[in-house]
Design a protein around this motif. Sequence first.
Motif, mmCIF file in Angstrom:
data_model
loop_
_atom_site.group_PDB
_atom_site.id
_atom_site.type_symbol
_atom_site.label_atom_id
_atom_site.label_comp_id
_atom_site.label_asym_id
_atom_site.label_seq_id
_atom_site.Cartn_x
_atom_site.Cartn_y
_atom_site.Cartn_z
ATOM 1 N N GLU A 1 0.731 -1.344 0.033
ATOM 2 C CA GLU A 1 0.118 -0.159 0.071
ATOM 3 C C GLU A 1 0.992 1.256 -0.149
ATOM 4 O O GLU A 1 1.804 1.051 0.752
ATOM 5 C CB GLU A 1 -0.827 -0.147 1.150
ATOM 6 C CG GLU A 1 -1.967 1.124 1.345
ATOM 7 C CD GLU A 1 -2.608 0.971 2.476
ATOM 8 O OE1 GLU A 1 -3.969 1.425 2.344
ATOM 9 O OE2 GLU A 1 -2.439 0.406 3.608
ATOM 10 N N GLY A 2 0.598 2.179 -0.873
ATOM 11 C CA GLY A 2 0.996 3.563 -0.890
ATOM 12 C C GLY A 2 2.346 3.521 -1.745
ATOM 13 O O GLY A 2 3.050 4.523 -1.713
ATOM 14 N N ASP A 3 2.898 2.476 -2.535
ATOM 15 C CA ASP A 3 4.197 2.547 -3.082
ATOM 16 C C ASP A 3 3.782 3.025 -4.592
ATOM 17 O O ASP A 3 4.631 3.418 -5.154
ATOM 18 C CB ASP A 3 4.785 1.106 -3.169
ATOM 19 C CG ASP A 3 4.065 -0.229 -4.113
ATOM 20 O OD1 ASP A 3 2.891 0.451 -4.677
ATOM 21 O OD2 ASP A 3 4.488 -1.209 -4.047
ATOM 22 N N GLU A 4 2.528 3.396 -4.747
ATOM 23 C CA GLU A 4 2.259 4.207 -6.155
ATOM 24 C C GLU A 4 2.696 3.262 -7.483
ATOM 25 O O GLU A 4 2.803 3.794 -8.505
ATOM 26 C CB GLU A 4 2.556 5.531 -6.319
ATOM 27 C CG GLU A 4 2.063 6.392 -5.084
ATOM 28 C CD GLU A 4 2.318 7.822 -5.244
ATOM 29 O OE1 GLU A 4 3.320 8.334 -5.865
ATOM 30 O OE2 GLU A 4 1.746 8.679 -4.299
ATOM 31 N N VAL B 1 3.700 -11.770 5.524
ATOM 32 C CA VAL B 1 5.229 -12.145 6.013
ATOM 33 C C VAL B 1 6.012 -11.037 6.044
ATOM 34 O O VAL B 1 6.780 -10.977 6.908
ATOM 35 C CB VAL B 1 5.515 -13.326 5.176
ATOM 36 C CG1 VAL B 1 7.205 -13.618 5.305
ATOM 37 C CG2 VAL B 1 4.961 -14.437 5.055
ATOM 38 N N ASN B 2 5.891 -10.059 5.278
ATOM 39 C CA ASN B 2 6.692 -8.858 5.354
ATOM 40 C C ASN B 2 6.412 -7.947 6.226
ATOM 41 O O ASN B 2 7.031 -6.928 6.630
ATOM 42 C CB ASN B 2 7.230 -8.326 4.021
ATOM 43 C CG ASN B 2 8.120 -9.431 3.472
ATOM 44 O OD1 ASN B 2 9.324 -9.825 3.669
ATOM 45 N ND2 ASN B 2 7.572 -9.823 2.241
ATOM 46 N N GLY B 3 5.327 -8.063 6.884
ATOM 47 C CA GLY B 3 4.715 -6.924 7.842
ATOM 48 C C GLY B 3 4.252 -5.732 7.356
ATOM 49 O O GLY B 3 4.216 -4.801 8.238
ATOM 50 N N TYR B 4 3.491 -5.837 6.047
ATOM 51 C CA TYR B 4 3.084 -4.612 5.471
ATOM 52 C C TYR B 4 1.723 -4.775 4.810
ATOM 53 O O TYR B 4 1.511 -5.914 4.466
ATOM 54 C CB TYR B 4 4.089 -3.601 4.710
ATOM 55 C CG TYR B 4 4.937 -4.408 3.597
ATOM 56 C CD1 TYR B 4 4.049 -4.839 2.409
ATOM 57 C CD2 TYR B 4 6.043 -4.860 3.540
ATOM 58 C CE1 TYR B 4 4.653 -5.736 1.484
ATOM 59 C CE2 TYR B 4 6.617 -5.837 2.588
ATOM 60 C CZ TYR B 4 5.798 -6.048 1.585
ATOM 61 O OH TYR B 4 6.479 -6.917 0.479
ATOM 62 N N PRO B 5 0.908 -3.782 4.722
ATOM 63 C CA PRO B 5 -0.376 -3.974 3.934
ATOM 64 C C PRO B 5 -0.146 -4.193 2.382
ATOM 65 O O PRO B 5 0.846 -3.363 1.823
ATOM 66 C CB PRO B 5 -1.260 -2.667 4.673
ATOM 67 C CG PRO B 5 -0.296 -1.791 4.770
ATOM 68 C CD PRO B 5 1.007 -2.379 5.295
ATOM 69 N N TRP C 1 0.112 9.605 -13.019
ATOM 70 C CA TRP C 1 -0.372 10.447 -11.996
ATOM 71 C C TRP C 1 -1.039 9.676 -10.918
ATOM 72 O O TRP C 1 -1.840 10.150 -9.980
ATOM 73 C CB TRP C 1 -1.126 11.625 -12.572
ATOM 74 C CG TRP C 1 -2.283 11.246 -13.174
ATOM 75 C CD1 TRP C 1 -2.291 10.894 -14.734
ATOM 76 C CD2 TRP C 1 -3.723 10.756 -13.112
ATOM 77 N NE1 TRP C 1 -3.607 10.628 -15.315
ATOM 78 C CE2 TRP C 1 -4.662 10.414 -14.412
ATOM 79 C CE3 TRP C 1 -4.256 10.882 -11.947
ATOM 80 C CZ2 TRP C 1 -5.659 10.073 -14.263
ATOM 81 C CZ3 TRP C 1 -5.832 10.654 -11.940
ATOM 82 C CH2 TRP C 1 -6.652 10.298 -13.044
ATOM 83 N N THR C 2 -1.754 8.305 -11.088
ATOM 84 C CA THR C 2 -2.490 7.587 -10.348
ATOM 85 C C THR C 2 -1.580 6.986 -8.941
ATOM 86 O O THR C 2 -0.442 6.838 -9.095
ATOM 87 C CB THR C 2 -3.151 6.261 -11.341
ATOM 88 O OG1 THR C 2 -2.385 5.133 -11.303
ATOM 89 C CG2 THR C 2 -3.752 6.756 -12.431
ATOM 90 N N ASP C 3 -2.237 6.403 -8.172
ATOM 91 C CA ASP C 3 -1.912 5.825 -7.198
ATOM 92 C C ASP C 3 -1.386 4.023 -7.295
ATOM 93 O O ASP C 3 -0.978 3.571 -6.575
ATOM 94 C CB ASP C 3 -2.606 5.896 -6.000
ATOM 95 C CG ASP C 3 -2.634 7.165 -5.234
ATOM 96 O OD1 ASP C 3 -1.582 8.066 -5.717
ATOM 97 O OD2 ASP C 3 -3.571 7.687 -4.657
#
Length: 169
Positions: A70-73, A110-114, A140-142
Amino acid sequence: MAVSLFAYTKVMARIGSGSPPADAPPEQRADLIRVYKSERRMVLFRGDAAISTYQISLGSAADAGPKHREGDEKTPEGRYEIDWRNPKSVAHLSLHISYPNPNERHEAEVNGYPPGGSIMIHGLPNGWGLLGEAHRLWDWTDGCIAVTDAEMRDIWARVPDHTPIDIMP
């Protein structure tokens, strides 16, 4: 100025896209979508024949590989399907891509992120349709796949739920 643009976008997001188009006749519907990230191109196929091609914008970090979190765009890479649609999206119509798949969900856990989600094919943000093809000047998108509003109406009509989508580097 920025506050005015933000307020305009919020109001238009609540107004919505209007009504979606009717489904295309069966012989004009796609049975596969293929996205070529490096070419910024999306193609609808029926059998082995390409039936429509669109120039696209992607996630702003699209060239940095597949989506992981999440958030890596980033725009995902792999085989997914169109699993639901949103006629009242904040962008002009949207088709949801089934990211993350079970393996991607497991890797993120496993890596602890969403892993993120809400990856869509969509038009321009409501109220910004006049940008038209100019939106393609930058990614320009996420992590979504963006087209013009007119193209989104065509895609909406031609792509049934559960259509597979291959997103390639």
